[in-house]
Every structure is written in structure tokens, then in C-alpha cells.
Design a protein around this motif. Structure first.
Motif, PDB file in Angstrom:
ATOM      1  N   ASN A  33       0.825  -1.204   0.000  1.00 14.81           N
ATOM      2  CA  ASN A  33       0.000   0.000   0.000  1.00 14.81           C
ATOM      3  C   ASN A  33       0.863   1.259   0.000  1.00 14.81           C
ATOM      4  N   ASP A  34       1.869   1.290   0.857  1.00 15.40           N
ATOM      5  CA  ASP A  34       2.747   2.466   0.953  1.00 15.40           C
ATOM      6  C   ASP A  34       3.473   2.738  -0.357  1.00 15.40           C
ATOM      7  N   ARG A  35       3.917   1.678  -1.030  1.00 17.07           N
ATOM      8  CA  ARG A  35       4.618   1.860  -2.306  1.00 17.07           C
ATOM      9  C   ARG A  35       3.711   2.449  -3.385  1.00 17.07           C
ATOM     10  N   TYR A  36       2.460   2.039  -3.406  1.00 19.71           N
ATOM     11  CA  TYR A  36       1.560   2.470  -4.476  1.00 19.71           C
ATOM     12  C   TYR A  36       0.701   3.677  -4.134  1.00 19.71           C
ATOM     13  N   PHE A  37       0.395   3.863  -2.843  1.00 22.66           N
ATOM     14  CA  PHE A  37      -0.542   4.918  -2.474  1.00 22.66           C
ATOM     15  C   PHE A  37       0.009   5.915  -1.469  1.00 22.66           C
ATOM     16  N   GLY A  38       1.250   5.765  -1.086  1.00 22.05           N
ATOM     17  CA  GLY A  38       1.859   6.730  -0.180  1.00 22.05           C
ATOM     18  C   GLY A  38       1.308   6.683   1.224  1.00 22.05           C
ATOM     19  N   ASP A  39       0.848   7.830   1.715  1.00 20.55           N
ATOM     20  CA  ASP A  39       0.468   7.974   3.116  1.00 20.55           C
ATOM     21  C   ASP A  39      -0.903   7.434   3.485  1.00 20.55           C
ATOM     22  N   SER A  40      -1.694   6.977   2.526  1.00 21.83           N
ATOM     23  CA  SER A  40      -3.023   6.495   2.882  1.00 21.83           C
ATOM     24  C   SER A  40      -2.905   5.086   3.472  1.00 21.83           C
ATOM     25  N   PRO A  41      -3.146   4.954   4.783  1.00 17.21           N
ATOM     26  CA  PRO A  41      -2.966   3.653   5.430  1.00 17.21           C
ATOM     27  C   PRO A  41      -4.085   2.684   5.062  1.00 17.21           C
ATOM     28  N   PRO A  42      -3.790   1.383   5.120  1.00 21.32           N
ATOM     29  CA  PRO A  42      -4.848   0.405   4.908  1.00 21.32           C
ATOM     30  C   PRO A  42      -5.807   0.457   6.086  1.00 21.32           C
ATOM     31  N   PRO A  43      -6.978  -0.131   5.967  1.00 19.80           N
ATOM     32  CA  PRO A  43      -7.935  -0.107   7.083  1.00 19.80           C
ATOM     33  C   PRO A  43      -7.329  -0.733   8.338  1.00 19.80           C
ATOM     34  N   VAL A  44      -7.795  -0.267   9.477  1.00 21.62           N
ATOM     35  CA  VAL A  44      -7.354  -0.804  10.758  1.00 21.62           C
ATOM     36  C   VAL A  44      -7.820  -2.246  10.870  1.00 21.62           C
ATOM     37  N   ARG A  45      -6.989  -3.092  11.472  1.00 16.56           N
ATOM     38  CA  ARG A  45      -7.363  -4.494  11.659  1.00 16.56           C
ATOM     39  C   ARG A  45      -8.714  -4.584  12.348  1.00 16.56           C
ATOM     40  N   GLY A  46      -9.619  -5.342  11.774  1.00 18.65           N
ATOM     41  CA  GLY A  46     -10.930  -5.555  12.370  1.00 18.65           C
ATOM     42  C   GLY A  46     -11.915  -4.427  12.133  1.00 18.65           C
ATOM     43  N   ALA A  47     -11.515  -3.362  11.449  1.00 18.02           N
ATOM     44  CA  ALA A  47     -12.411  -2.220  11.244  1.00 18.02           C
ATOM     45  C   ALA A  47     -13.647  -2.616  10.459  1.00 18.02           C
TER      46      ALA A  47
END
Length: 64
Positions: A33-47
Motif C-alpha cells: 500500500n505504501d509503495r503504491y498509495f503513499g500515506d493512505s494507510p490500509p484499514p485498521v485491523r478488524g475495522a
């Protein structure tokens, strides 16, 4: 391509080729995710369970 390699590892017949724990999978997805989208984090675990499900007796059930 990286995601495809990760999926191949997850589906490997030989358990030694699969990631040992879910945290490792999460970390690998986060790196991709960081390589392709930069600062947008993936969803929080269990969100997804917390936001899409309902709670019965303290447990979360998706899709209810």
C-alpha cells in the motif's frame, strides 16, 4: 505484481512458504500500500467487522 506474489504465498501448498502469522500478512499489505498509495494507510485491523457488523453478546457478526 507484488500483490499477486503475496496471494501465491498465501495459497502455497507447502506451509513453510506461507506467512507464519496474520500480522506478517498485514505488514506485507501495508508495505505494498505504501509503495503504491503513499500515506493512505490500509484499514485498521478488524475495522470492517466493527463498521459493517452488529454486536450480539459482545461478539461482532459481519453482514447483520
Amino acid at each position: 505484481m507484488e500483490l499477486e506474489r503475496l496471494v501465491d504465498r498465501l495459497l502455497a501448498k507447502d506451509p513453510a512458504q506461507r506467512p507464519d502469522i496474520a500480522d506478517e500478512v498485514y505488514d506485507l499489505i501495508e508495505e505494498i500500500n505504501d509503495r503504491y498509495f503513499g500515506d493512505s494507510p490500509p484499514p485498521v485491523r478488524g475495522a470492517m467487522l466493527r463498521t459493517c457488523g452488529s454486536t450480539r453478546e459482545g461478539r461482532t457478526f459481519p453482514g447483520d
